[in-house]
Motif scaffolding. Structure first.
Motif, PDB file in Angstrom:
ATOM      1  N   UNK A  19       0.844  -1.200   0.000  1.00 37.62           N
ATOM      2  CA  UNK A  19       0.000   0.000   0.000  1.00 37.62           C
ATOM      3  C   UNK A  19       0.880   1.250   0.000  1.00 37.62           C
ATOM      4  N   UNK A  20       1.883   1.275   0.846  1.00 33.50           N
ATOM      5  CA  UNK A  20       2.794   2.425   0.901  1.00 33.50           C
ATOM      6  C   UNK A  20       3.601   2.553  -0.392  1.00 33.50           C
ATOM      7  N   UNK A  21       4.048   1.445  -0.930  1.00 33.17           N
ATOM      8  CA  UNK A  21       4.832   1.460  -2.176  1.00 33.17           C
ATOM      9  C   UNK A  21       3.989   2.013  -3.317  1.00 33.17           C
ATOM     10  N   UNK A  22       2.775   1.471  -3.490  1.00 30.54           N
ATOM     11  CA  UNK A  22       1.909   1.914  -4.586  1.00 30.54           C
ATOM     12  C   UNK A  22       1.485   3.369  -4.416  1.00 30.54           C
ATOM     13  N   UNK A  23       1.158   3.763  -3.192  1.00 27.20           N
ATOM     14  CA  UNK A  23       0.745   5.154  -2.950  1.00 27.20           C
ATOM     15  C   UNK A  23       1.869   6.128  -3.272  1.00 27.20           C
ATOM     16  N   UNK A  27       0.431   8.139  -7.121  1.00 27.66           N
ATOM     17  CA  UNK A  27      -0.452   8.901  -6.234  1.00 27.66           C
ATOM     18  C   UNK A  27      -1.940   8.800  -6.601  1.00 27.66           C
ATOM     19  N   UNK A  28      -2.266   8.660  -7.878  1.00 29.11           N
ATOM     20  CA  UNK A  28      -3.664   8.587  -8.312  1.00 29.11           C
ATOM     21  C   UNK A  28      -4.343   7.272  -7.941  1.00 29.11           C
ATOM     22  N   UNK A  29      -3.621   6.346  -7.350  1.00 28.32           N
ATOM     23  CA  UNK A  29      -4.195   5.058  -6.962  1.00 28.32           C
ATOM     24  C   UNK A  29      -4.891   5.129  -5.599  1.00 28.32           C
ATOM     25  N   UNK A  30      -4.766   6.242  -4.911  1.00 28.37           N
ATOM     26  CA  UNK A  30      -5.313   6.401  -3.554  1.00 28.37           C
ATOM     27  C   UNK A  30      -6.788   6.003  -3.422  1.00 28.37           C
ATOM     28  N   UNK A  33      -6.983   2.281  -3.200  1.00 31.50           N
ATOM     29  CA  UNK A  33      -6.401   1.758  -1.959  1.00 31.50           C
ATOM     30  C   UNK A  33      -7.357   1.933  -0.784  1.00 31.50           C
ATOM     31  N   UNK A  34      -8.158   2.983  -0.813  1.00 31.72           N
ATOM     32  CA  UNK A  34      -9.137   3.202   0.254  1.00 31.72           C
ATOM     33  C   UNK A  34     -10.270   2.183   0.209  1.00 31.72           C
ATOM     34  N   UNK A  35     -10.521   1.581  -0.965  1.00 27.28           N
ATOM     35  CA  UNK A  35     -11.605   0.614  -1.127  1.00 27.28           C
ATOM     36  C   UNK A  35     -11.138  -0.840  -1.066  1.00 27.28           C
ATOM     37  N   UNK A  36      -9.902  -1.100  -1.007  1.00 24.84           N
ATOM     38  CA  UNK A  36      -9.299  -2.442  -1.011  1.00 24.84           C
ATOM     39  C   UNK A  36     -10.281  -3.599  -1.138  1.00 24.84           C
ATOM     40  N   UNK A  56      -9.544  -1.771  -9.844  1.00 24.35           N
ATOM     41  CA  UNK A  56      -9.649  -2.102  -8.428  1.00 24.35           C
ATOM     42  C   UNK A  56      -8.369  -2.773  -7.959  1.00 24.35           C
ATOM     43  N   UNK A  57      -8.114  -2.656  -6.689  1.00 20.25           N
ATOM     44  CA  UNK A  57      -7.022  -3.411  -6.070  1.00 20.25           C
ATOM     45  C   UNK A  57      -7.660  -4.561  -5.314  1.00 20.25           C
ATOM     46  N   UNK A  58      -6.935  -5.636  -5.156  1.00 20.99           N
ATOM     47  CA  UNK A  58      -7.456  -6.807  -4.469  1.00 20.99           C
ATOM     48  C   UNK A  58      -7.431  -6.600  -2.958  1.00 20.99           C
TER      49      UNK A  58
END
Length: 79
Positions: A19-23, A27-30, A33-36, A56-58
């Motif tokens: 999560x920290x790496x992708x964020x 930055x636009x993936x936030x 990440x909030x909806x995981x 979506x992220x898994x």
């Protein structure tokens, strides 16, 4: 020395930190990440976001880094 990092060593270090790496890297993936694992958001890939909620992220994204864009069928995950 080859100039490459040992793949398994990098994967092991990233596990639990995705999560920290992708964020940091995307930055636009936030919103995703909030909806995981709980829904789609606009894709952070350039040009994809305007075409609807297709990304979506898994739910295990922090462990695997896994995500998918249904628009381009790009699947990002640990092999």
């Amino acid at each position: 020395m080859s100039g490459f990092y040992p793949t398994q060593e990098v994967r092991d270090a990233a596990t639990g930190n995705w999560v920290a790496i992708l964020a940091t890297m995307i930055p636009d993936i936030e919103p995703a990440l909030k909806k995981q694992g709980r829904g789609h958001v606009p894709c952070p890939m350039p040009g994809h976001g305007s075409k609807g909620k297709k990304f979506r992220v898994f739910k295990d994204v922090n462990e695997t880094g896994g995500a998918i864009c249904s628009l381009s069928l790009i699947h990002i995950s640990e092999p």
